[in-house]
Structures are given as C-alpha cells and as structure tokens.
Design a protein around this motif. Structure first.
Motif, PDB file in Angstrom:
ATOM      1  N   LYS A  33      11.277  15.444   5.547  1.00 34.70           N
ATOM      2  CA  LYS A  33      11.590  14.019   5.652  1.00 34.70           C
ATOM      3  C   LYS A  33      11.874  13.498   4.244  1.00 34.70           C
ATOM      4  CE  LYS A  33      10.041  13.565  10.052  1.00 34.70           C
ATOM      5  NZ  LYS A  33      10.702  12.999  11.176  1.00 34.70           N
ATOM      6  N   PRO A  34      12.877  12.631   4.094  1.00 31.24           N
ATOM      7  CA  PRO A  34      13.164  12.075   2.769  1.00 31.24           C
ATOM      8  C   PRO A  34      11.983  11.251   2.238  1.00 31.24           C
ATOM      9  CG  PRO A  34      14.934  11.563   4.338  1.00 31.24           C
ATOM     10  CD  PRO A  34      13.804  12.148   5.120  1.00 31.24           C
ATOM     11  N   ALA A  35      11.677  11.402   0.972  1.00 33.11           N
ATOM     12  CA  ALA A  35      10.543  10.698   0.364  1.00 33.11           C
ATOM     13  C   ALA A  35      10.672   9.185   0.519  1.00 33.11           C
ATOM     14  CB  ALA A  35      10.416  11.083  -1.109  1.00 33.11           C
ATOM     15  N   GLN A  36      11.890   8.657   0.457  1.00 29.17           N
ATOM     16  CA  GLN A  36      12.072   7.207   0.555  1.00 29.17           C
ATOM     17  C   GLN A  36      11.737   6.668   1.949  1.00 29.17           C
ATOM     18  OE1 GLN A  36      14.565   9.345  -0.185  1.00 29.17           O
ATOM     19  NE2 GLN A  36      16.381   8.896   1.024  1.00 29.17           N
ATOM     20  N   ASN A  37      11.593   7.539   2.947  1.00 27.50           N
ATOM     21  CA  ASN A  37      11.254   7.097   4.301  1.00 27.50           C
ATOM     22  C   ASN A  37       9.744   7.032   4.548  1.00 27.50           C
ATOM     23  OD1 ASN A  37      13.973   7.067   4.713  1.00 27.50           O
ATOM     24  ND2 ASN A  37      14.008   8.688   6.226  1.00 27.50           N
ATOM     25  N   PHE A  38       8.958   7.492   3.588  1.00 20.88           N
ATOM     26  CA  PHE A  38       7.510   7.486   3.745  1.00 20.88           C
ATOM     27  C   PHE A  38       6.939   6.089   3.512  1.00 20.88           C
ATOM     28  CE2 PHE A  38       8.116  11.936   3.482  1.00 20.88           C
ATOM     29  CZ  PHE A  38       6.964  12.565   3.906  1.00 20.88           C
ATOM     30  N   ASN A  39       5.905   5.770   4.258  1.00 23.41           N
ATOM     31  CA  ASN A  39       5.102   4.564   4.064  1.00 23.41           C
ATOM     32  C   ASN A  39       3.687   5.049   3.787  1.00 23.41           C
ATOM     33  OD1 ASN A  39       7.045   2.376   5.216  1.00 23.41           O
ATOM     34  ND2 ASN A  39       7.071   4.034   6.696  1.00 23.41           N
ATOM     35  N   TRP A  40       3.013   4.453   2.809  1.00 24.05           N
ATOM     36  CA  TRP A  40       1.682   4.949   2.495  1.00 24.05           C
ATOM     37  C   TRP A  40       0.702   3.828   2.172  1.00 24.05           C
ATOM     38  CZ3 TRP A  40      -0.165   3.766  -2.308  1.00 24.05           C
ATOM     39  CH2 TRP A  40       0.751   3.592  -3.345  1.00 24.05           C
ATOM     40  N   VAL A  41      -0.568   4.155   2.375  1.00 22.46           N
ATOM     41  CA  VAL A  41      -1.673   3.274   2.047  1.00 22.46           C
ATOM     42  C   VAL A  41      -2.766   4.139   1.433  1.00 22.46           C
ATOM     43  CG1 VAL A  41      -3.466   1.741   2.974  1.00 22.46           C
ATOM     44  CG2 VAL A  41      -1.188   1.735   3.991  1.00 22.46           C
ATOM     45  N   CYS A  42      -3.332   3.663   0.350  1.00 22.03           N
ATOM     46  CA  CYS A  42      -4.482   4.324  -0.262  1.00 22.03           C
ATOM     47  C   CYS A  42      -5.641   3.333  -0.205  1.00 22.03           C
ATOM     48  CB  CYS A  42      -4.170   4.710  -1.705  1.00 22.03           C
ATOM     49  SG  CYS A  42      -5.524   5.574  -2.527  1.00 22.03           S
ATOM     50  N   GLU A  43      -6.653   3.679   0.563  1.00 23.81           N
ATOM     51  CA  GLU A  43      -7.810   2.801   0.739  1.00 23.81           C
ATOM     52  C   GLU A  43      -9.008   3.411   0.020  1.00 23.81           C
ATOM     53  OE1 GLU A  43      -8.509   1.264   4.654  1.00 23.81           O
ATOM     54  OE2 GLU A  43      -6.426   1.660   5.243  1.00 23.81           O
ATOM     55  N   THR A  44      -9.546   2.668  -0.926  1.00 26.43           N
ATOM     56  CA  THR A  44     -10.652   3.153  -1.746  1.00 26.43           C
ATOM     57  C   THR A  44     -11.944   2.415  -1.400  1.00 26.43           C
ATOM     58  OG1 THR A  44     -10.091   1.593  -3.502  1.00 26.43           O
ATOM     59  CG2 THR A  44      -9.107   3.793  -3.641  1.00 26.43           C
ATOM     60  N   GLU A  45     -13.042   2.944  -1.941  1.00 34.11           N
ATOM     61  CA  GLU A  45     -14.376   2.358  -1.779  1.00 34.11           C
ATOM     62  C   GLU A  45     -14.768   2.190  -0.308  1.00 34.11           C
ATOM     63  OE1 GLU A  45     -15.630  -0.623  -4.730  1.00 34.11           O
ATOM     64  OE2 GLU A  45     -13.539  -0.566  -5.420  1.00 34.11           O
ATOM     65  N   LYS A  46     -14.395   3.183   0.500  1.00 29.61           N
ATOM     66  CA  LYS A  46     -14.757   3.171   1.916  1.00 29.61           C
ATOM     67  C   LYS A  46     -16.175   3.708   2.089  1.00 29.61           C
ATOM     68  CE  LYS A  46     -11.102   1.500   3.605  1.00 29.61           C
ATOM     69  NZ  LYS A  46     -11.205   0.148   4.133  1.00 29.61           N
ATOM     70  N   ASN A  47     -16.895   3.146   3.036  1.00 24.48           N
ATOM     71  CA  ASN A  47     -18.215   3.648   3.377  1.00 24.48           C
ATOM     72  C   ASN A  47     -18.005   4.832   4.310  1.00 24.48           C
ATOM     73  OD1 ASN A  47     -20.932   3.932   3.718  1.00 24.48           O
ATOM     74  ND2 ASN A  47     -21.133   2.226   5.129  1.00 24.48           N
ATOM     75  N   MET A  48     -18.031   6.036   3.770  1.00 22.39           N
ATOM     76  CA  MET A  48     -17.722   7.230   4.558  1.00 22.39           C
ATOM     77  C   MET A  48     -18.505   8.424   4.045  1.00 22.39           C
ATOM     78  SD  MET A  48     -13.809   7.651   3.099  1.00 22.39           S
ATOM     79  CE  MET A  48     -13.332   9.056   4.025  1.00 22.39           C
ATOM     80  N   SER A  49     -18.729   9.365   4.938  1.00 17.54           N
ATOM     81  CA  SER A  49     -19.470  10.566   4.584  1.00 17.54           C
ATOM     82  C   SER A  49     -19.250  11.598   5.673  1.00 17.54           C
ATOM     83  CB  SER A  49     -20.957  10.237   4.457  1.00 17.54           C
ATOM     84  OG  SER A  49     -21.687  11.346   4.014  1.00 17.54           O
TER      85      SER A  49
END
Length: 123
Positions: A33-49
């Motif tokens: 897939k072309p890189a320009q077609n990507f949508n992204w989200v980076c979510e930090t400081e999540k309460n996860m384990s």
C-alpha cells in the motif's frame, strides 16, 4: 487505506520522534500500500499491561486495519516477523513487550469524502 494505531504505556518523550513515519515507511511495502494512504495514531501513557497485574514494564500494542490486506492468513504470518524485526532492530524494543492485532476491512467498512470506499470505487 490502512489504519495504524500504536498504543503504549510510555510517555511520548520516551519514544523516538519519528517512530510513526518510520513504522509507516516499513509497513508500506509489506502491505503493498502506498505510504501516503496510511492513517496513523500514536497513543501514549495508556494504562495497560500484560496479564492481570499492573506492571511498569514498557508495553506496545500495534493494531493494523486495512482493506483487503488480511483476507489471507498467510499475509499476517508473513509480515509479523518483519514487523517484529523492525521494532527490535530499529527501535530496540524487546519482542516480549509487543503485541499486534490485524484486522481486515471491507470497502463498506471505511468512509471518506462523504461516502464509503465501496461507493467511491464505483464513482
């Protein structure tokens, strides 16, 4: 039109500034897939384990959703080692701290420009 979500319990400052552009550049040829077609989200400081206990260990959860990319299970089996290699080699993240989930989307599951991709493909 792939959607990439990276969740982590780390603070944003603990991640390389270019983590998502580098990840997308790596994923683009793997998913064809072309890189320009990507949508992204980076979510930090999540309460996860992992497991029932809260842990301070770094954790990453990568979710990839894409139209038609994961119809064949072989795709997930093929790209998984390549993605883990990227995280361990490029970002120095331990494989034990990463989980991944892959979701196949239909063209009727994604919308943009006022219509689903299915409708847009017929216009």
């Amino acid at each position: 039109m792939p959607f990439v979500t990276l969740l982590t319990n780390l603070k944003l400052a603990a991640l390389p500034k270019d983590i998502m552009p580098r990840l997308i550049t790596h994923l683009s040829p793997l998913l064809n897939k072309p890189a320009q077609n990507f949508n992204w989200v980076c979510e930090t400081e999540k309460n996860m384990s992992k497991g029932p206990e809260v842990s301070d260990a770094p954790m990453y959860w990568l979710k990839i959703e894409s139209i038609g990319s994961f119809e064949d299970p072989k795709t997930s089996n093929t790209i998984t080692p390549e993605i883990f290699k990227f995280f361990t080699d490029e970002l120095k993240i331990n494989q034990d701290n990463i989980v991944m989930t892959f979701y196949n989307l239909r063209t009727s599951d994604v919308a943009k420009s006022g219509n689903t991709v299915e409708v847009l493909s017929r216009i």
